[in-house]
Scaffold this motif. Structure first.
Motif, PDB file in Angstrom:
ATOM      1  N   SER A 130       0.827  -1.203   0.000  1.00 38.23           N
ATOM      2  CA  SER A 130       0.000   0.000   0.000  1.00 38.23           C
ATOM      3  C   SER A 130       0.867   1.263   0.000  1.00 38.23           C
ATOM      4  N   GLU A 131       0.269   2.364  -0.407  1.00 39.93           N
ATOM      5  CA  GLU A 131       0.992   3.640  -0.479  1.00 39.93           C
ATOM      6  C   GLU A 131       1.474   4.088   0.902  1.00 39.93           C
ATOM      7  N   LYS A 132       2.696   4.626   0.945  1.00 39.07           N
ATOM      8  CA  LYS A 132       3.267   5.133   2.187  1.00 39.07           C
ATOM      9  C   LYS A 132       2.713   6.521   2.507  1.00 39.07           C
ATOM     10  N   LEU A 133       2.255   6.689   3.743  1.00 38.89           N
ATOM     11  CA  LEU A 133       1.735   7.988   4.175  1.00 38.89           C
ATOM     12  C   LEU A 133       2.762   8.770   4.993  1.00 38.89           C
ATOM     13  N   GLY A 134       3.816   8.069   5.412  1.00 39.55           N
ATOM     14  CA  GLY A 134       4.839   8.716   6.219  1.00 39.55           C
ATOM     15  C   GLY A 134       5.648   7.696   6.987  1.00 39.55           C
ATOM     16  N   VAL A 135       6.667   8.183   7.702  1.00 38.87           N
ATOM     17  CA  VAL A 135       7.507   7.325   8.538  1.00 38.87           C
ATOM     18  C   VAL A 135       7.470   7.852   9.968  1.00 38.87           C
ATOM     19  N   MET A 136       7.182   6.971  10.911  1.00 40.61           N
ATOM     20  CA  MET A 136       7.087   7.346  12.318  1.00 40.61           C
ATOM     21  C   MET A 136       8.422   7.035  13.001  1.00 40.61           C
ATOM     22  N   PRO A 137       9.110   8.037  13.541  1.00 40.43           N
ATOM     23  CA  PRO A 137      10.432   7.825  14.136  1.00 40.43           C
ATOM     24  C   PRO A 137      10.394   6.904  15.355  1.00 40.43           C
ATOM     25  N   TYR A 138      11.563   6.351  15.696  1.00 40.76           N
ATOM     26  CA  TYR A 138      11.714   5.518  16.890  1.00 40.76           C
ATOM     27  C   TYR A 138      11.197   6.271  18.124  1.00 40.76           C
ATOM     28  N   GLY A 139      10.426   5.561  18.946  1.00 39.64           N
ATOM     29  CA  GLY A 139       9.921   6.148  20.186  1.00 39.64           C
ATOM     30  C   GLY A 139       8.615   6.895  20.049  1.00 39.64           C
ATOM     31  N   THR A 140       8.096   7.046  18.825  1.00 38.64           N
ATOM     32  CA  THR A 140       6.842   7.774  18.617  1.00 38.64           C
ATOM     33  C   THR A 140       5.677   7.070  19.310  1.00 38.64           C
ATOM     34  N   LYS A 141       4.863   7.861  19.991  1.00 39.14           N
ATOM     35  CA  LYS A 141       3.651   7.337  20.631  1.00 39.14           C
ATOM     36  C   LYS A 141       2.491   7.482  19.651  1.00 39.14           C
ATOM     37  N   ILE A 142       1.858   6.350  19.328  1.00 42.54           N
ATOM     38  CA  ILE A 142       0.767   6.384  18.349  1.00 42.54           C
ATOM     39  C   ILE A 142      -0.531   5.869  18.985  1.00 42.54           C
ATOM     40  N   LYS A 143      -1.649   6.308  18.436  1.00 42.18           N
ATOM     41  CA  LYS A 143      -2.958   5.892  18.929  1.00 42.18           C
ATOM     42  C   LYS A 143      -3.494   4.735  18.091  1.00 42.18           C
ATOM     43  N   VAL A 144      -3.962   3.680  18.774  1.00 44.10           N
ATOM     44  CA  VAL A 144      -4.526   2.522  18.081  1.00 44.10           C
ATOM     45  C   VAL A 144      -6.015   2.757  17.838  1.00 44.10           C
ATOM     46  N   ILE A 145      -6.419   2.703  16.576  1.00 45.22           N
ATOM     47  CA  ILE A 145      -7.827   2.859  16.210  1.00 45.22           C
ATOM     48  C   ILE A 145      -8.537   1.513  16.196  1.00 45.22           C
ATOM     49  N   ALA A 146      -7.925   0.541  15.508  1.00 44.02           N
ATOM     50  CA  ALA A 146      -8.505  -0.807  15.415  1.00 44.02           C
ATOM     51  C   ALA A 146      -7.361  -1.820  15.404  1.00 44.02           C
ATOM     52  N   PRO A 147      -7.170  -2.573  16.510  1.00 42.93           N
ATOM     53  CA  PRO A 147      -6.086  -3.549  16.551  1.00 42.93           C
ATOM     54  C   PRO A 147      -6.420  -4.799  15.740  1.00 42.93           C
ATOM     55  N   GLU A 148      -5.389  -5.457  15.231  1.00 40.13           N
ATOM     56  CA  GLU A 148      -5.544  -6.725  14.520  1.00 40.13           C
ATOM     57  C   GLU A 148      -4.797  -7.800  15.309  1.00 40.13           C
ATOM     58  N   ASP A 149      -5.546  -8.693  15.974  1.00 44.33           N
ATOM     59  CA  ASP A 149      -4.934  -9.695  16.845  1.00 44.33           C
ATOM     60  C   ASP A 149      -4.430 -10.918  16.086  1.00 44.33           C
ATOM     61  N   GLU A 150      -5.012 -11.211  14.940  1.00 39.35           N
ATOM     62  CA  GLU A 150      -4.598 -12.394  14.174  1.00 39.35           C
ATOM     63  C   GLU A 150      -3.300 -12.098  13.426  1.00 39.35           C
ATOM     64  N   GLU A 151      -2.311 -13.014  13.550  1.00 38.15           N
ATOM     65  CA  GLU A 151      -1.040 -12.843  12.865  1.00 38.15           C
ATOM     66  C   GLU A 151      -1.188 -13.224  11.399  1.00 38.15           C
ATOM     67  N   THR A 152      -0.920 -12.283  10.521  1.00 41.70           N
ATOM     68  CA  THR A 152      -1.148 -12.507   9.091  1.00 41.70           C
ATOM     69  C   THR A 152       0.113 -12.387   8.253  1.00 41.70           C
ATOM     70  N   MET A 153       1.242 -11.966   8.858  1.00 44.40           N
ATOM     71  CA  MET A 153       2.468 -11.778   8.081  1.00 44.40           C
ATOM     72  C   MET A 153       3.693 -11.896   8.977  1.00 44.40           C
ATOM     73  N   THR A 154       4.849 -12.093   8.343  1.00 45.61           N
ATOM     74  CA  THR A 154       6.128 -12.169   9.057  1.00 45.61           C
ATOM     75  C   THR A 154       7.113 -11.202   8.413  1.00 45.61           C
ATOM     76  N   ILE A 155       7.694 -10.328   9.221  1.00 51.98           N
ATOM     77  CA  ILE A 155       8.682  -9.364   8.734  1.00 51.98           C
ATOM     78  C   ILE A 155       9.916  -9.453   9.634  1.00 51.98           C
ATOM     79  N   GLY A 156      11.066  -9.741   9.032  1.00 52.29           N
ATOM     80  CA  GLY A 156      12.299  -9.826   9.813  1.00 52.29           C
ATOM     81  C   GLY A 156      12.242 -10.850  10.916  1.00 52.29           C
ATOM     82  N   GLY A 157      11.523 -11.953  10.687  1.00 55.90           N
ATOM     83  CA  GLY A 157      11.407 -13.001  11.695  1.00 55.90           C
ATOM     84  C   GLY A 157      10.360 -12.732  12.760  1.00 55.90           C
TER      85      GLY A 157
END
Length: 259
Positions: free
Chosen positions: A71-98
């Motif tokens: 999907s299109e990139k909207l931006g990059v969030m720096p290390y330590g950024t506090k973000i708000k969760v709108i809708a969590p996804e509990d099911e594991e659907t992908m693997t990135i970097g192990g």
């Protein structure tokens, strides 16, 4: 006879009034009990699904328009950024970097999009050069299960000092990034893939001048992590960092020594 009839009438009225009062109290008690249960459930849900998470990726985390990596990139969030969760996804659907995970819908910088939750943590990351004890004390305000101990050992000529931090999580990747920041594991070491040989040692490619040893050793069993160790040595000084799982908690231990 009239007195008897009157007395019976009064007695009946009193019993009726008392019965109504007891029924009202019972209903009120039931309503209070239901409200208490609802509040307890709401609190439990809040604990398991936090409203805010923190970015742990040292190079930053991509915010995407939709819940897929193409999907299109909207931006990059720096290390330590506090973000708000709108809708969590509990099911594991992908693997990135192990790291197994999925895409949370989040809000960042007045934008709503999706980010890989494998690089998000409920523990706020350590500030640069913060002491482990201070970081543990800060975490305890939000997570009572956090513990910290410090012990001295070794000999008079070769003393050791060990700091042990225990965190209430069973996620290896979550504590690996905390250990890297808190206990001086070079950022050039990537999070170890759980799949691989039973023992693997990776040396730092470009260590700073004067370094004798700078290496990460990973122990696995049946493609699951058992232990991560970082070892650093230079003339007259060294330290090691161990990451281990103990039940449903993770232990981070740094031992400093004079050689």
């Amino acid at each position: 006879m009239k007195k008897v009839a009157y007395s019976l009438l009064v007695f009946t009225v009193i019993i009726s009034v008392l019965s109504c009062k007891n029924e009202t109290k019972s209903n009120e008690s039931s309503e209070i009990s239901e409200e208490t249960n609802e509040l307890a459930l709401a609190e439990k849900e809040t604990e398991t699904t936090p409203d805010f998470l923190y970015v742990t990726a040292s190079s930053g985390l991509t915010l995407r328009e939709h819940n897929n990596l193409n999907s299109e990139k909207l931006g990059v969030m720096p290390y330590g950024t506090k973000i708000k969760v709108i809708a969590p996804e509990d099911e594991e659907t992908m693997t990135i970097g192990g790291i197994r995970g999925a895409m949370h819908q989040i809000e960042y910088n007045q934008k709503t999009g999706y980010a890989f939750n494998g690089y998000l943590s409920r523990f706020f990351p350590p500030e640069e050069d913060i002491k482990a004890k201070i970081y543990a004390d800060d975490l305890k305000g939000q997570f009572p299960g956090v513990s910290f101990t410090e012990t001295s050992g070794g000999t008079a000529s070769k003393p050791t000092n060990t700091e042990t931090l225990v965190l209430p999580t069973d996620k290896w990747h979550e504590v690996f990034y905390i250990a890297a920041e808190l206990f001086d594991i070079p950022k050039s070491f990537a999070y170890p893939n759980p799949k691989g040989s039973n023992e693997e040692t990776v040396k730092e490619k470009d260590p700073k001048s004067g370094t004798w040893t700078s290496q990460l050793t990973v122990n696995r069993k049946n493609n699951n992590l058992e232990k991560i160790n970082y070892d650093y040595r230079t003339e007259g000084y060294g330290y090691s960092v161990d990451i281990l799982q103990e039940g449903n908690k993770m232990k981070l231990e740094r031992t400093e020594m004079a050689d």
